[in-house]
Design a protein around this motif. Sequence first.
Motif, PDB file in Angstrom:
ATOM      1  N   ALA A   1      42.819 -29.490  28.590  1.00  0.00           N
ATOM      2  CA  ALA A   1      42.439 -30.640  27.785  1.00  0.00           C
ATOM      3  C   ALA A   1      43.232 -31.832  28.305  1.00  0.00           C
ATOM      4  CB  ALA A   1      42.742 -30.403  26.312  1.00  0.00           C
ATOM      5  N   VAL A   2      42.549 -32.948  28.502  1.00  0.00           N
ATOM      6  CA  VAL A   2      43.171 -34.128  29.099  1.00  0.00           C
ATOM      7  C   VAL A   2      43.036 -35.302  28.149  1.00  0.00           C
ATOM      8  CG1 VAL A   2      43.204 -35.707  31.066  1.00  0.00           C
ATOM      9  CG2 VAL A   2      42.587 -33.310  31.403  1.00  0.00           C
ATOM     10  N   GLY A   3      44.160 -35.818  27.674  1.00  0.00           N
ATOM     11  CA  GLY A   3      44.148 -37.004  26.840  1.00  0.00           C
ATOM     12  C   GLY A   3      44.217 -38.252  27.689  1.00  0.00           C
ATOM     13  N   THR A   4      43.327 -39.218  27.427  1.00  0.00           N
ATOM     14  CA  THR A   4      43.317 -40.438  28.220  1.00  0.00           C
ATOM     15  C   THR A   4      42.562 -41.537  27.499  1.00  0.00           C
ATOM     16  OG1 THR A   4      42.974 -41.296  30.471  1.00  0.00           O
ATOM     17  CG2 THR A   4      41.219 -39.911  29.539  1.00  0.00           C
ATOM     18  N   ARG A   5      42.379 -42.653  28.182  1.00  0.00           N
ATOM     19  CA  ARG A   5      41.643 -43.805  27.678  1.00  0.00           C
ATOM     20  C   ARG A   5      40.349 -43.975  28.453  1.00  0.00           C
ATOM     21  NH1 ARG A   5      44.661 -48.408  25.532  1.00  0.00           N
ATOM     22  NH2 ARG A   5      43.371 -49.713  26.884  1.00  0.00           N
ATOM     23  N   SER A   6      39.391 -44.618  27.826  1.00  0.00           N
ATOM     24  CA  SER A   6      38.091 -44.830  28.469  1.00  0.00           C
ATOM     25  C   SER A   6      38.196 -45.718  29.702  1.00  0.00           C
ATOM     26  CB  SER A   6      37.117 -45.450  27.477  1.00  0.00           C
ATOM     27  OG  SER A   6      37.625 -46.673  26.948  1.00  0.00           O
ATOM     28  N   ASP A   7      39.166 -46.649  29.711  1.00  0.00           N
ATOM     29  CA  ASP A   7      39.288 -47.560  30.850  1.00  0.00           C
ATOM     30  C   ASP A   7      40.139 -46.978  31.974  1.00  0.00           C
ATOM     31  OD1 ASP A   7      41.659 -47.676  29.445  1.00  0.00           O
ATOM     32  OD2 ASP A   7      41.663 -49.852  29.158  1.00  0.00           O
ATOM     33  N   CYS A   8      40.465 -45.686  31.883  1.00  0.00           N
ATOM     34  CA  CYS A   8      41.223 -45.013  32.940  1.00  0.00           C
ATOM     35  C   CYS A   8      40.383 -43.933  33.616  1.00  0.00           C
ATOM     36  CB  CYS A   8      42.498 -44.396  32.362  1.00  0.00           C
ATOM     37  SG  CYS A   8      43.639 -45.599  31.663  1.00  0.00           S
ATOM     38  N   LEU A   9      39.063 -44.110  33.573  1.00  0.00           N
ATOM     39  CA  LEU A   9      38.145 -43.139  34.156  1.00  0.00           C
ATOM     40  C   LEU A   9      37.170 -43.827  35.097  1.00  0.00           C
ATOM     41  CD1 LEU A   9      37.304 -41.157  30.897  1.00  0.00           C
ATOM     42  CD2 LEU A   9      38.519 -40.218  32.880  1.00  0.00           C
ATOM     43  N   ASP A  10      36.730 -43.091  36.097  1.00  0.00           N
ATOM     44  CA  ASP A  10      35.653 -43.544  36.971  1.00  0.00           C
ATOM     45  C   ASP A  10      34.944 -42.310  37.505  1.00  0.00           C
ATOM     46  OD1 ASP A  10      37.197 -42.518  39.145  1.00  0.00           O
ATOM     47  OD2 ASP A  10      38.161 -44.464  39.436  1.00  0.00           O
ATOM     48  N   ALA A  11      33.924 -42.507  38.319  1.00  0.00           N
ATOM     49  CA  ALA A  11      33.119 -41.388  38.803  1.00  0.00           C
ATOM     50  C   ALA A  11      33.948 -40.393  39.603  1.00  0.00           C
ATOM     51  CB  ALA A  11      31.948 -41.904  39.636  1.00  0.00           C
ATOM     52  N   GLU A  12      34.875 -40.888  40.422  1.00  0.00           N
ATOM     53  CA  GLU A  12      35.687 -39.988  41.252  1.00  0.00           C
ATOM     54  C   GLU A  12      36.581 -39.110  40.377  1.00  0.00           C
ATOM     55  OE1 GLU A  12      38.739 -40.119  45.095  1.00  0.00           O
ATOM     56  OE2 GLU A  12      38.204 -41.987  44.051  1.00  0.00           O
ATOM     57  N   LYS A  13      37.185 -39.685  39.360  1.00  0.00           N
ATOM     58  CA  LYS A  13      38.067 -38.917  38.485  1.00  0.00           C
ATOM     59  C   LYS A  13      37.281 -37.909  37.639  1.00  0.00           C
ATOM     60  CE  LYS A  13      41.534 -42.563  38.311  1.00  0.00           C
ATOM     61  NZ  LYS A  13      42.148 -43.641  37.503  1.00  0.00           N
ATOM     62  N   LEU A  14      36.120 -38.298  37.187  1.00  0.00           N
ATOM     63  CA  LEU A  14      35.278 -37.359  36.442  1.00  0.00           C
ATOM     64  C   LEU A  14      34.876 -36.183  37.328  1.00  0.00           C
ATOM     65  CD1 LEU A  14      32.995 -39.834  34.467  1.00  0.00           C
ATOM     66  CD2 LEU A  14      34.879 -38.471  33.555  1.00  0.00           C
ATOM     67  N   ALA A  15      34.576 -36.464  38.592  1.00  0.00           N
ATOM     68  CA  ALA A  15      34.215 -35.388  39.523  1.00  0.00           C
ATOM     69  C   ALA A  15      35.397 -34.455  39.764  1.00  0.00           C
ATOM     70  CB  ALA A  15      33.724 -35.985  40.839  1.00  0.00           C
ATOM     71  N   LEU A  16      36.603 -35.001  39.836  1.00  0.00           N
ATOM     72  CA  LEU A  16      37.790 -34.151  40.002  1.00  0.00           C
ATOM     73  C   LEU A  16      37.968 -33.224  38.807  1.00  0.00           C
ATOM     74  CD1 LEU A  16      40.360 -36.720  41.452  1.00  0.00           C
ATOM     75  CD2 LEU A  16      39.389 -34.750  42.644  1.00  0.00           C
ATOM     76  N   LEU A  17      37.750 -33.745  37.607  1.00  0.00           N
ATOM     77  CA  LEU A  17      37.899 -32.927  36.405  1.00  0.00           C
ATOM     78  C   LEU A  17      36.849 -31.826  36.343  1.00  0.00           C
ATOM     79  CD1 LEU A  17      38.691 -35.762  33.847  1.00  0.00           C
ATOM     80  CD2 LEU A  17      40.251 -33.945  34.553  1.00  0.00           C
ATOM     81  N   THR A  18      35.602 -32.179  36.581  1.00  0.00           N
ATOM     82  CA  THR A  18      34.535 -31.174  36.494  1.00  0.00           C
ATOM     83  C   THR A  18      34.646 -30.148  37.620  1.00  0.00           C
ATOM     84  OG1 THR A  18      33.027 -32.619  37.736  1.00  0.00           O
ATOM     85  CG2 THR A  18      32.929 -32.720  35.344  1.00  0.00           C
TER      86      THR A  18
END
Length: 310
Positions: free
Chosen positions: A113-130
């Motif tokens: 589980a990763v706690g964060t803010r909406s303005d600290c995400l982008d497509a590359e980071k979402l791909a790393l998580l998934t």
Amino acid sequence: MLLWHTLATWFRRRYGSRVQKIPLDARASCPNRDGTLSRAGCLFCNAEGSGSGLGALSLAEQWNRWQAKYAATDSDRLFMAYLQAFSNTYGPADRLRRLLDEVKRLPGCMGLAVGTRSDCLDAEKLALLTGCGLPEIWLELGLQSASDATLARLNRGHDAAGVATAVRQAAAAGLQVCLHLMAGLPGEDEADFLASLDWALALPIAGLKLHNTYVPRGTALAALHAAGDYRPLARDEYVDLLCAALPRIPSHIVLHRLQADPAPGELLAPAWAAEKRGIITDIRRALAARGLWQGCRADVPGARPAWYGG
């Protein structure tokens, strides 16, 4: 008897076992603390960022300490990492990649589980998580309120539209999103909280964390409280508010939390916010007395789903 869809229920139905979340402090920063947006932080946020206090240790050392503690009392459980303090996807993507590599190496770790803010995400980071390879992944995003006026009052540094965009992008990428909402925020009443809840339920979320707003020591909110400009909700007010909120939440939404969880020593007011088990008991009793359950005014009006447990 439980009258809502708990995270424990979710885990037992998926894995047939209890899953323990282990809080890990990855020494993350926040754009609302490091000067990118502000140095003041959010109105309610303490300088530790809801951390465990173990940030001086490596992730592996923190993990081993917590795992040994829990395993000593219950050997029949699985373990999941929770990157909790501050904004854990903030910074360059390479930082997140290294962080995920560390998490994957933790012995017996089955999820994240990763706690964060909406303005600290982008497509590359979402791909790393998934793509990190763990079977259970939750992205926890702080919304707090869907009112832009409230978000400005809280010094959040973002608007509600940005959160909605991040939720849709994360869900489209295959992540389970858990939104955080706070009740009793300065300038808000029950109608404001329920409006934020309805706004959140229109998004592709899989979970919610509902928090009663409490006053942590050393925060801007503490100064407001000391000046008589903020009064936290009374215990019965919060219970009544959840009795209004839970019936409108569809049964598939996982409720990760129904009350705030102050760190030791940080709570200034109200005193009842420290009584975690008592609050849950009050909520359960109030729902039962009123013939209510999660989803009874949404998708399960006839009866409480048996799989809620209890």
